[in-house]
Motif scaffolding. Sequence first.
Motif, PDB file in Angstrom:
ATOM      1  N   MET A   1      -5.107   6.077  12.761  1.00  0.00           N
ATOM      2  CA  MET A   1      -4.237   5.469  11.770  1.00  0.00           C
ATOM      3  C   MET A   1      -2.849   6.114  11.872  1.00  0.00           C
ATOM      4  O   MET A   1      -2.719   7.323  11.978  1.00  0.00           O
ATOM      5  CB  MET A   1      -4.820   5.673  10.373  1.00  0.00           C
ATOM      6  N   ASP A   2      -1.843   5.285  11.823  1.00  0.00           N
ATOM      7  CA  ASP A   2      -0.456   5.738  11.831  1.00  0.00           C
ATOM      8  C   ASP A   2      -0.064   6.100  10.394  1.00  0.00           C
ATOM      9  O   ASP A   2       0.173   5.216   9.565  1.00  0.00           O
ATOM     10  CB  ASP A   2       0.436   4.640  12.385  1.00  0.00           C
ATOM     11  N   GLN A   3      -0.025   7.378  10.107  1.00  0.00           N
ATOM     12  CA  GLN A   3       0.216   7.844   8.739  1.00  0.00           C
ATOM     13  C   GLN A   3       1.599   7.432   8.231  1.00  0.00           C
ATOM     14  O   GLN A   3       1.747   7.087   7.062  1.00  0.00           O
ATOM     15  CB  GLN A   3       0.048   9.368   8.654  1.00  0.00           C
ATOM     16  N   ASN A   4       2.602   7.459   9.098  1.00  0.00           N
ATOM     17  CA  ASN A   4       3.946   7.061   8.671  1.00  0.00           C
ATOM     18  C   ASN A   4       3.989   5.593   8.259  1.00  0.00           C
ATOM     19  O   ASN A   4       4.612   5.246   7.254  1.00  0.00           O
ATOM     20  CB  ASN A   4       4.971   7.321   9.782  1.00  0.00           C
ATOM     21  N   LEU A   5       3.337   4.747   9.034  1.00  0.00           N
ATOM     22  CA  LEU A   5       3.290   3.326   8.713  1.00  0.00           C
ATOM     23  C   LEU A   5       2.507   3.095   7.423  1.00  0.00           C
ATOM     24  O   LEU A   5       2.908   2.277   6.584  1.00  0.00           O
ATOM     25  CB  LEU A   5       2.673   2.544   9.878  1.00  0.00           C
ATOM     26  N   PHE A   6       1.414   3.813   7.249  1.00  0.00           N
ATOM     27  CA  PHE A   6       0.632   3.704   6.022  1.00  0.00           C
ATOM     28  C   PHE A   6       1.486   4.097   4.818  1.00  0.00           C
ATOM     29  O   PHE A   6       1.487   3.399   3.801  1.00  0.00           O
ATOM     30  CB  PHE A   6      -0.616   4.595   6.114  1.00  0.00           C
ATOM     31  N   ASN A   7       2.208   5.206   4.933  1.00  0.00           N
ATOM     32  CA  ASN A   7       3.064   5.659   3.835  1.00  0.00           C
ATOM     33  C   ASN A   7       4.171   4.653   3.537  1.00  0.00           C
ATOM     34  O   ASN A   7       4.523   4.430   2.371  1.00  0.00           O
ATOM     35  CB  ASN A   7       3.670   7.026   4.151  1.00  0.00           C
ATOM     36  N   GLU A   8       4.702   4.029   4.583  1.00  0.00           N
ATOM     37  CA  GLU A   8       5.744   3.021   4.392  1.00  0.00           C
ATOM     38  C   GLU A   8       5.201   1.798   3.653  1.00  0.00           C
ATOM     39  O   GLU A   8       5.853   1.268   2.744  1.00  0.00           O
ATOM     40  CB  GLU A   8       6.314   2.613   5.746  1.00  0.00           C
ATOM     41  N   VAL A   9       4.005   1.359   4.020  1.00  0.00           N
ATOM     42  CA  VAL A   9       3.377   0.225   3.336  1.00  0.00           C
ATOM     43  C   VAL A   9       3.137   0.568   1.867  1.00  0.00           C
ATOM     44  O   VAL A   9       3.433  -0.240   0.974  1.00  0.00           O
ATOM     45  CB  VAL A   9       2.057  -0.184   4.032  1.00  0.00           C
ATOM     46  N   MET A  10       2.638   1.765   1.610  1.00  0.00           N
ATOM     47  CA  MET A  10       2.387   2.176   0.218  1.00  0.00           C
ATOM     48  C   MET A  10       3.695   2.223  -0.575  1.00  0.00           C
ATOM     49  O   MET A  10       3.747   1.802  -1.732  1.00  0.00           O
ATOM     50  CB  MET A  10       1.685   3.531   0.179  1.00  0.00           C
ATOM     51  N   TYR A  11       4.763   2.700   0.052  1.00  0.00           N
ATOM     52  CA  TYR A  11       6.064   2.757  -0.612  1.00  0.00           C
ATOM     53  C   TYR A  11       6.562   1.346  -0.936  1.00  0.00           C
ATOM     54  O   TYR A  11       7.035   1.082  -2.052  1.00  0.00           O
ATOM     55  CB  TYR A  11       7.073   3.493   0.279  1.00  0.00           C
ATOM     56  N   LEU A  12       6.459   0.432   0.027  1.00  0.00           N
ATOM     57  CA  LEU A  12       6.913  -0.939  -0.186  1.00  0.00           C
ATOM     58  C   LEU A  12       6.100  -1.632  -1.278  1.00  0.00           C
ATOM     59  O   LEU A  12       6.656  -2.378  -2.096  1.00  0.00           O
ATOM     60  CB  LEU A  12       6.841  -1.735   1.116  1.00  0.00           C
ATOM     61  N   LEU A  13       4.793  -1.384  -1.305  1.00  0.00           N
ATOM     62  CA  LEU A  13       3.961  -1.951  -2.365  1.00  0.00           C
ATOM     63  C   LEU A  13       4.358  -1.384  -3.725  1.00  0.00           C
ATOM     64  O   LEU A  13       4.381  -2.105  -4.728  1.00  0.00           O
ATOM     65  CB  LEU A  13       2.482  -1.683  -2.090  1.00  0.00           C
ATOM     66  N   ASP A  14       4.667  -0.102  -3.757  1.00  0.00           N
ATOM     67  CA  ASP A  14       5.106   0.537  -4.995  1.00  0.00           C
ATOM     68  C   ASP A  14       6.421  -0.076  -5.477  1.00  0.00           C
ATOM     69  O   ASP A  14       6.579  -0.377  -6.665  1.00  0.00           O
ATOM     70  CB  ASP A  14       5.250   2.042  -4.788  1.00  0.00           C
ATOM     71  N   GLU A  15       7.354  -0.276  -4.552  1.00  0.00           N
ATOM     72  CA  GLU A  15       8.636  -0.897  -4.910  1.00  0.00           C
ATOM     73  C   GLU A  15       8.422  -2.310  -5.450  1.00  0.00           C
ATOM     74  O   GLU A  15       9.038  -2.696  -6.442  1.00  0.00           O
ATOM     75  CB  GLU A  15       9.555  -0.945  -3.685  1.00  0.00           C
ATOM     76  N   LEU A  16       7.555  -3.072  -4.803  1.00  0.00           N
ATOM     77  CA  LEU A  16       7.288  -4.438  -5.243  1.00  0.00           C
ATOM     78  C   LEU A  16       6.604  -4.450  -6.605  1.00  0.00           C
ATOM     79  O   LEU A  16       6.911  -5.292  -7.453  1.00  0.00           O
ATOM     80  CB  LEU A  16       6.424  -5.168  -4.210  1.00  0.00           C
ATOM     81  N   SER A  17       5.715  -3.505  -6.839  1.00  0.00           N
ATOM     82  CA  SER A  17       5.007  -3.473  -8.124  1.00  0.00           C
ATOM     83  C   SER A  17       5.925  -3.090  -9.276  1.00  0.00           C
ATOM     84  O   SER A  17       5.591  -3.335 -10.433  1.00  0.00           O
ATOM     85  CB  SER A  17       3.812  -2.515  -8.060  1.00  0.00           C
ATOM     86  N   GLN A  18       7.075  -2.512  -8.981  1.00  0.00           N
ATOM     87  CA  GLN A  18       8.025  -2.123 -10.030  1.00  0.00           C
ATOM     88  C   GLN A  18       9.235  -3.052 -10.119  1.00  0.00           C
ATOM     89  O   GLN A  18      10.127  -2.831 -10.936  1.00  0.00           O
ATOM     90  CB  GLN A  18       8.489  -0.687  -9.779  1.00  0.00           C
ATOM     91  N   ASP A  19       9.268  -4.081  -9.285  1.00  0.00           N
ATOM     92  CA  ASP A  19      10.394  -5.020  -9.253  1.00  0.00           C
ATOM     93  C   ASP A  19      10.236  -6.041 -10.381  1.00  0.00           C
ATOM     94  O   ASP A  19       9.374  -6.915 -10.314  1.00  0.00           O
ATOM     95  CB  ASP A  19      10.442  -5.718  -7.894  1.00  0.00           C
ATOM     96  N   ILE A  20      11.074  -5.940 -11.399  1.00  0.00           N
ATOM     97  CA  ILE A  20      10.932  -6.827 -12.556  1.00  0.00           C
ATOM     98  C   ILE A  20      11.472  -8.234 -12.300  1.00  0.00           C
ATOM     99  O   ILE A  20      11.347  -9.107 -13.159  1.00  0.00           O
ATOM    100  CB  ILE A  20      11.605  -6.229 -13.810  1.00  0.00           C
ATOM    101  N   THR A  21      12.064  -8.468 -11.116  1.00  0.00           N
ATOM    102  CA  THR A  21      12.577  -9.799 -10.807  1.00  0.00           C
ATOM    103  C   THR A  21      11.524 -10.715 -10.186  1.00  0.00           C
ATOM    104  O   THR A  21      11.802 -11.887  -9.965  1.00  0.00           O
ATOM    105  CB  THR A  21      13.802  -9.715  -9.862  1.00  0.00           C
TER     106      THR A  21
END
Length: 85
Positions: A1-21
Amino acid sequence: MDQNLFNEVMYLLDELSQDITVPKNVRKVAQDSKVKLSQENESLDLRCATVLSMLDEMANDPNVPAHGRTDLYTIISKLEALSKS
């Protein structure tokens, strides 16, 4: 597993889950996707496939604004790369 890619996906999901738009159901799916990806009792391929299915369903929702759909497609493409790594 590519840990950097996994962390990036988790970050993007976190950003999307907090996007009130974006609609509430999209934010909920993003949060549920983070939880699903974090469960290490299943294989990474299975977790990625499940989350891909959830996000693809949201990307096809006509109520999602264009920028939200772009975010979803970005996450989907990174998840596909992660499942192949």
